[in-house]
Design a protein around this motif. Structure first.
Motif, PDB file in Angstrom:
ATOM      1  N   ASP A 409      80.088  46.504  14.827  1.00  0.00           N
ATOM      2  CA  ASP A 409      79.967  47.904  14.426  1.00  0.00           C
ATOM      3  C   ASP A 409      78.687  48.551  14.953  1.00  0.00           C
ATOM      4  O   ASP A 409      78.638  49.774  15.154  1.00  0.00           O
ATOM      5  N   HIS A 412      79.660  49.612  18.443  1.00  0.00           N
ATOM      6  CA  HIS A 412      80.587  50.742  18.367  1.00  0.00           C
ATOM      7  C   HIS A 412      79.857  52.023  17.972  1.00  0.00           C
ATOM      8  O   HIS A 412      80.149  53.106  18.511  1.00  0.00           O
ATOM      9  N   SER A 413      78.917  51.896  17.042  1.00  0.00           N
ATOM     10  CA  SER A 413      78.171  53.074  16.593  1.00  0.00           C
ATOM     11  C   SER A 413      77.314  53.640  17.723  1.00  0.00           C
ATOM     12  O   SER A 413      77.258  54.864  17.919  1.00  0.00           O
ATOM     13  N   LYS A 415      77.892  53.315  20.880  1.00  0.00           N
ATOM     14  CA  LYS A 415      78.818  53.895  21.856  1.00  0.00           C
ATOM     15  C   LYS A 415      79.272  55.278  21.414  1.00  0.00           C
ATOM     16  O   LYS A 415      79.287  56.236  22.207  1.00  0.00           O
ATOM     17  N   ASP A 416      79.638  55.408  20.143  1.00  0.00           N
ATOM     18  CA  ASP A 416      80.081  56.709  19.631  1.00  0.00           C
ATOM     19  C   ASP A 416      78.974  57.756  19.722  1.00  0.00           C
ATOM     20  O   ASP A 416      79.222  58.908  20.104  1.00  0.00           O
TER      21      ASP A 416
END
Length: 428
Positions: A409, A412-413, A415-416
């Motif tokens: 996560d 992913h965070s 990347k977002d």
């Protein structure tokens, strides 16, 4: 806009420095005080030396001693500073002649009205007295003995290790000897930088570069740039480089401390700075202990590699544990929420297990830790069910996930967040 000098109507005077036939304008201290170079980019920079007025606006960047130190005196009387920093004043004045624009009017006193006239005069008399007594003349033998001491101490440090080996006691003795040598070299370079060792400026400069560069591994130019500003304006806010640690590490002096407090700025807990000053000493003790413990086993080169690897692995471990509990959560400006909501929206937990508890130091219970920061970590698991119940009662999500999911996560965070930035950068 350029200021118009006062007393333009006054009869011009011949300037012996600029040559016969040239004239000088007459100024007041009020005129000088307005020409500080502050504010408008085109504002002039004037200063006074021995009643002569000089325009340094086009010169200060080329000042051999640095632009800052001479600019600190813009709009002021720089007579005493000029006397203190220039040994060969007659030579310097020749180069100053092109900067001369006038002098103080006859009804103006020789120092700024705000200064204590009697004190200034007494200081000038004292300076003249010690000069007559020869107290400003260097003693070559004294400094030669200091230099010889430095070389002998450094030689003794090396011979101690060479002759007695690298066991603990010779190692400590050698370190003390070398530390003493470096300290004494620091004192000597200070005297050389102040032109106090030789009668000729050039000899001081060459020797200064050798001592501070070869014996200490420092920069002579950097030292002079910083140290002379300190002498010119000691403990003056924004002018003394020795105050540059304010406010990043420390807040210094009464004026600065109150000013910073009134602005509600807090980079460090300044009311405890007398305590964390000693933290620096404790930090230093780690490196001393680490070096003394492992260098005999590894040698210097292997020790440096070992230390680098240690810090890299430690950083990776700690950063991942820290990030997994916060980076994927909500990040926003302060919304002034209640304590419970504030902590829950910014933290998440990782599933409990013997490994996770050990690997994270019980920081896998980040929610409980944030809610009750003084609680012993071995009690987090006990209070977790109560926190979950309260969350359920108020429809607040209690985030808890497996360790590997928490790691993923984080990526992913990031990347977002990067995609959101790119979209805003390109399209908004």
């Amino acid at each position: 806009m350029a200021l118009q000098p006062a007393r333009e109507g006054k009869e011009a005077k011949k300037d012996p420095q600029s040559g016969a036939g040239s004239s000088m304008q007459l100024f007041t201290w009020e005129d000088i005080g307005l020409c500080t170079g502050q504010g408008h980019p085109q504002q002039e920079q004037w200063l006074v030396i021995d009643r002569k007025v000089y325009d340094i606006g086009q010169f200060y960047q080329r000042h051999p001693g640095g632009a800052q130190i001479i600019s600190h005196y813009a709009g002021q009387d720089a007579t005493d500073a000029f006397t203190a920093f220039h040994a060969n004043k007659a030579l310097v004045r020749k180069y100053m002649s092109s900067l001369l624009i006038g002098e103080l009017a006859q009804d103006q006193i020789s120092m700024e009205p705000s200064k204590n006239k009697l004190l200034v005069e007494d200081f000038h008399e004292l300076h003249a007295t010690i000069k007559r007594m020869g107290l400003l003349n260097p003693n070559g033998l004294f400094f030669f003995l200091i230099f010889l001491q430095i070389l002998l101490l450094e030689a003794a440090s090396w011979i101690t290790l060479w002759y007695f080996g690298t066991s603990l006691l010779p190692f400590l003795i050698s370190a003390v000897l070398l530390t003493t040598s470096l300290t004494q070299a620091g004192y000597l370079q200070h005297d050389l930088g102040h032109l106090s060792v030789f009668s000729k400026r050039k000899w001081n400069q060459v020797a200064h570069m050798f001592v501070i560069g070869q014996l200490m591994g420092m920069s002579a130019s950097w030292w002079k740039l910083m140290h002379f500003q300190h002498h010119a304006k000691p403990n003056c806010i924004y002018k003394d480089p020795d105050l540059s640690m304010h406010p990043t590490l420390f807040t210094l002096g009464k004026v600065l401390s109150v000013e910073l407090g009134m602005k509600k700025k807090k980079f460090m807990p300044y009311n405890h700075q007398h305590k964390y000053f000693f933290d620096l000493a404790w930090m230093l003790s780690f490196y001393i202990r680490f070096f003394l413990t492992y260098e005999p086993l590894l040698g210097v080169k292997s020790l440096l590699g070992f230390y680098l690897l240690l810090r890299v692995l430690e950083s990776i471990w700690f950063v991942w544990v820290l990030f997994m509990s916060h980076v994927p959560m909500n990040i926003d400006y302060d919304k002034n929420l209640d304590w419970f909501s504030t902590q829950l929206q910014a933290t998440c937990n990782v599933d409990q297990s013997l490994f996770n508890d050990w690997f994270t130091g019980h920081q896998n219970f980040q929610i409980e830790h944030h809610l009750f920061p003084t609680m012993p970590p071995y009690n987090y698991w006990k209070v977790a069910p109560l926190v979950k119940s309260l969350c359920a009662k108020h429809s607040i999500e209690y985030h808890c996930k497996p360790l590997l999911t928490a790691f993923a996560d984080v990526v992913h965070s990031l990347k977002d967040s990067g995609e959101l930035w790119l979209d805003a950068y390109l399209h908004k």
